[in-house]
Design a protein around this motif. Structure first.
Motif, PDB file in Angstrom:
ATOM      1  N   LEU A   1      46.160  27.016 -59.273  1.00 20.44           N
ATOM      2  CA  LEU A   1      45.966  28.543 -58.986  1.00 20.44           C
ATOM      3  C   LEU A   1      46.108  29.051 -57.540  1.00 20.44           C
ATOM      4  O   LEU A   1      46.632  30.092 -57.399  1.00 20.44           O
ATOM      5  CB  LEU A   1      44.584  28.967 -59.440  1.00 20.44           C
ATOM      6  CG  LEU A   1      44.331  28.479 -60.971  1.00 20.44           C
ATOM      7  CD1 LEU A   1      43.077  29.095 -61.242  1.00 20.44           C
ATOM      8  CD2 LEU A   1      45.243  28.958 -61.927  1.00 20.44           C
ATOM      9  N   GLY A   2      45.986  27.979 -56.558  1.00 16.32           N
ATOM     10  CA  GLY A   2      46.102  28.546 -55.274  1.00 16.32           C
ATOM     11  C   GLY A   2      45.012  29.419 -54.757  1.00 16.32           C
ATOM     12  O   GLY A   2      45.177  30.146 -53.724  1.00 16.32           O
ATOM     13  N   VAL A   3      43.811  29.355 -55.146  1.00 17.44           N
ATOM     14  CA  VAL A   3      42.877  29.949 -54.734  1.00 17.44           C
ATOM     15  C   VAL A   3      41.496  29.400 -54.489  1.00 17.44           C
ATOM     16  O   VAL A   3      41.516  28.430 -55.435  1.00 17.44           O
ATOM     17  CB  VAL A   3      42.207  31.236 -55.524  1.00 17.44           C
ATOM     18  CG1 VAL A   3      43.489  32.373 -56.024  1.00 17.44           C
ATOM     19  CG2 VAL A   3      41.797  30.574 -57.080  1.00 17.44           C
TER      20      VAL A   3
ATOM     21  N   LEU B   1      36.439  37.088 -62.076  1.00 19.32           N
ATOM     22  CA  LEU B   1      35.985  36.894 -60.604  1.00 19.32           C
ATOM     23  C   LEU B   1      36.966  37.857 -59.845  1.00 19.32           C
ATOM     24  O   LEU B   1      38.151  37.340 -59.741  1.00 19.32           O
ATOM     25  CB  LEU B   1      35.664  35.618 -60.312  1.00 19.32           C
ATOM     26  CG  LEU B   1      34.782  35.357 -59.312  1.00 19.32           C
ATOM     27  CD1 LEU B   1      33.425  36.041 -59.378  1.00 19.32           C
ATOM     28  CD2 LEU B   1      34.600  33.935 -58.771  1.00 19.32           C
ATOM     29  N   ASP B   2      36.746  38.943 -59.173  1.00 20.20           N
ATOM     30  CA  ASP B   2      37.759  39.567 -58.311  1.00 20.20           C
ATOM     31  C   ASP B   2      37.765  38.909 -56.768  1.00 20.20           C
ATOM     32  O   ASP B   2      36.924  39.018 -55.999  1.00 20.20           O
ATOM     33  CB  ASP B   2      37.372  41.066 -58.367  1.00 20.20           C
ATOM     34  CG  ASP B   2      38.371  41.866 -57.682  1.00 20.20           C
ATOM     35  OD1 ASP B   2      39.338  41.522 -57.271  1.00 20.20           O
ATOM     36  OD2 ASP B   2      38.373  43.072 -57.794  1.00 20.20           O
ATOM     37  N   LEU B   3      38.766  38.356 -56.682  1.00 19.96           N
ATOM     38  CA  LEU B   3      39.050  37.654 -55.229  1.00 19.96           C
ATOM     39  C   LEU B   3      39.934  38.747 -54.288  1.00 19.96           C
ATOM     40  O   LEU B   3      40.053  38.417 -53.078  1.00 19.96           O
ATOM     41  CB  LEU B   3      39.603  36.472 -55.331  1.00 19.96           C
ATOM     42  CG  LEU B   3      38.616  35.380 -56.152  1.00 19.96           C
ATOM     43  CD1 LEU B   3      39.353  34.087 -56.135  1.00 19.96           C
ATOM     44  CD2 LEU B   3      37.361  35.342 -55.625  1.00 19.96           C
ATOM     45  N   VAL B   4      40.409  39.765 -54.889  1.00 18.52           N
ATOM     46  CA  VAL B   4      41.235  40.461 -54.092  1.00 18.52           C
ATOM     47  C   VAL B   4      40.903  42.163 -54.251  1.00 18.52           C
ATOM     48  O   VAL B   4      41.633  42.915 -54.933  1.00 18.52           O
ATOM     49  CB  VAL B   4      42.811  40.366 -54.538  1.00 18.52           C
ATOM     50  CG1 VAL B   4      43.388  39.186 -54.003  1.00 18.52           C
ATOM     51  CG2 VAL B   4      43.064  40.421 -56.228  1.00 18.52           C
TER      52      VAL B   4
ATOM     53  N   GLY C   1      44.683  37.577 -58.030  1.00 13.89           N
ATOM     54  CA  GLY C   1      43.476  37.147 -57.436  1.00 13.89           C
ATOM     55  C   GLY C   1      42.256  37.711 -58.494  1.00 13.89           C
ATOM     56  O   GLY C   1      41.071  37.397 -58.170  1.00 13.89           O
ATOM     57  N   TRP C   2      42.671  37.612 -59.789  1.00 10.38           N
ATOM     58  CA  TRP C   2      41.521  37.859 -60.767  1.00 10.38           C
ATOM     59  C   TRP C   2      41.461  36.464 -61.488  1.00 10.38           C
ATOM     60  O   TRP C   2      42.339  36.063 -62.052  1.00 10.38           O
ATOM     61  CB  TRP C   2      41.638  39.008 -61.598  1.00 10.38           C
ATOM     62  CG  TRP C   2      41.821  40.388 -60.947  1.00 10.38           C
ATOM     63  CD1 TRP C   2      41.414  40.737 -59.739  1.00 10.38           C
ATOM     64  CD2 TRP C   2      42.460  41.611 -61.615  1.00 10.38           C
ATOM     65  NE1 TRP C   2      41.576  42.111 -59.598  1.00 10.38           N
ATOM     66  CE2 TRP C   2      41.956  42.451 -60.644  1.00 10.38           C
ATOM     67  CE3 TRP C   2      42.820  41.782 -62.895  1.00 10.38           C
ATOM     68  CZ2 TRP C   2      42.211  43.962 -60.797  1.00 10.38           C
ATOM     69  CZ3 TRP C   2      42.998  43.238 -63.175  1.00 10.38           C
ATOM     70  CH2 TRP C   2      43.024  44.257 -61.950  1.00 10.38           C
TER      71      TRP C   2
ATOM     72  N   GLU D   1      39.309  24.225 -67.065  1.00 13.62           N
ATOM     73  CA  GLU D   1      40.551  24.137 -67.955  1.00 13.62           C
ATOM     74  C   GLU D   1      40.944  25.365 -68.688  1.00 13.62           C
ATOM     75  O   GLU D   1      42.216  25.963 -68.440  1.00 13.62           O
ATOM     76  CB  GLU D   1      40.552  23.076 -69.278  1.00 13.62           C
ATOM     77  CG  GLU D   1      41.788  22.945 -69.751  1.00 13.62           C
ATOM     78  CD  GLU D   1      41.731  21.879 -70.972  1.00 13.62           C
ATOM     79  OE1 GLU D   1      42.539  21.893 -71.674  1.00 13.62           O
ATOM     80  OE2 GLU D   1      40.694  21.101 -70.803  1.00 13.62           O
ATOM     81  N   THR D   2      40.007  26.145 -69.201  1.00 14.63           N
ATOM     82  CA  THR D   2      40.351  27.390 -69.932  1.00 14.63           C
ATOM     83  C   THR D   2      40.706  28.567 -68.817  1.00 14.63           C
ATOM     84  O   THR D   2      41.663  29.469 -68.761  1.00 14.63           O
ATOM     85  CB  THR D   2      39.354  27.748 -70.770  1.00 14.63           C
ATOM     86  OG1 THR D   2      39.021  26.815 -71.754  1.00 14.63           O
ATOM     87  CG2 THR D   2      39.742  29.046 -71.853  1.00 14.63           C
ATOM     88  N   ILE D   3      39.959  28.484 -67.671  1.00 17.26           N
ATOM     89  CA  ILE D   3      40.116  29.465 -66.505  1.00 17.26           C
ATOM     90  C   ILE D   3      41.716  29.280 -66.160  1.00 17.26           C
ATOM     91  O   ILE D   3      42.590  30.170 -66.273  1.00 17.26           O
ATOM     92  CB  ILE D   3      39.334  29.391 -65.455  1.00 17.26           C
ATOM     93  CG1 ILE D   3      37.833  29.787 -65.547  1.00 17.26           C
ATOM     94  CG2 ILE D   3      39.761  29.926 -64.251  1.00 17.26           C
ATOM     95  CD1 ILE D   3      36.797  29.223 -64.755  1.00 17.26           C
ATOM     96  N   GLU D   4      42.034  27.993 -66.045  1.00 17.54           N
ATOM     97  CA  GLU D   4      43.468  27.964 -65.525  1.00 17.54           C
ATOM     98  C   GLU D   4      44.623  28.303 -66.563  1.00 17.54           C
ATOM     99  O   GLU D   4      45.266  28.936 -66.279  1.00 17.54           O
ATOM    100  CB  GLU D   4      43.679  26.240 -65.192  1.00 17.54           C
ATOM    101  CG  GLU D   4      44.983  26.048 -64.943  1.00 17.54           C
ATOM    102  CD  GLU D   4      45.431  24.605 -64.569  1.00 17.54           C
ATOM    103  OE1 GLU D   4      46.270  24.428 -63.797  1.00 17.54           O
ATOM    104  OE2 GLU D   4      44.449  23.681 -64.919  1.00 17.54           O
ATOM    105  N   THR D   5      44.386  27.921 -67.976  1.00 10.23           N
ATOM    106  CA  THR D   5      44.897  28.421 -69.027  1.00 10.23           C
ATOM    107  C   THR D   5      45.207  29.822 -69.218  1.00 10.23           C
ATOM    108  O   THR D   5      46.271  30.339 -69.176  1.00 10.23           O
ATOM    109  CB  THR D   5      44.638  27.810 -70.269  1.00 10.23           C
ATOM    110  OG1 THR D   5      44.449  26.417 -70.308  1.00 10.23           O
ATOM    111  CG2 THR D   5      45.567  28.170 -71.567  1.00 10.23           C
TER     112      THR D   5
END
Length: 158
Positions: free
Chosen positions: A3-5, A87-90, A72-73, A33-37
């Motif tokens: 994901l690069g975050v 989760l909003d990272l941007v 970035g979400w 795993e599901t976050i990544e998917t």
């Protein structure tokens, strides 16, 4: 694809302890795993371009980017129908990195629902402790939905 975050410490701690839950107040609390998917699905759609015209339809209060989806979400929970919390990272200038936003995939509703992942978890725990959610046949429902399901089951058994 990574994901690069960098995950905020509170999300990282939660994933290390629980790694999600299939029975959650809003559907499913996502595992790593599901976050990544989920993120990869949204990223692929973003890169393929179907959101280009949709960005203009997004409704926000200025704390969340006016975009259908942003890289970035991080999806953290979903309802199984395409809606969920991220989760909003941007965030926009008025927002806060790490705020939790609601994302409706059909109407473009993007709003902050908690200042942080920790606050969001606390709000979920308080709702559970207050009896706003009930378990019925192994699933969590709002109190009203659980009562409706029980009444339907009772009617079907007659």
């Amino acid at each position: 694809m990574k994901l690069g975050v960098l995950f905020p410490p509170d999300l990282r701690a939660s994933l290390l302890r629980h790694d999600g839950s299939e029975n959650w107040t809003t559907g499913e609390l996502l595992s790593l795993e599901t976050i990544e998917t989920e993120w990869k699905v949204w990223y692929t759609l973003l890169e393929d371009g179907p959101f280009d015209e949709a960005h203009a339809k997004v409704q926000t209060d200025g704390r969340v980017q006016k975009r259908w989806w942003a890289r970035g979400w991080l999806p953290i929970a979903c309802d199984g129908g395409g809606n969920g919390e991220c989760l909003d990272l941007v965030p926009e200038a008025r927002g806060v990195v790490g705020q939790v936003i609601y994302m409706d995939h059909e109407v473009g509703d993007r709003r902050v629902i908690a200042a942080s992942f920790t606050d969001w978890l606390r709000e979920q725990a308080e709702a559970l402790e207050a009896g706003e959610y009930l378990e019925y046949h192994g699933e969590l429902y709002t109190r009203d939905d659980a009562q409706d399901a029980a009444e339907r089951d009772e009617m079907n058994s007659i």
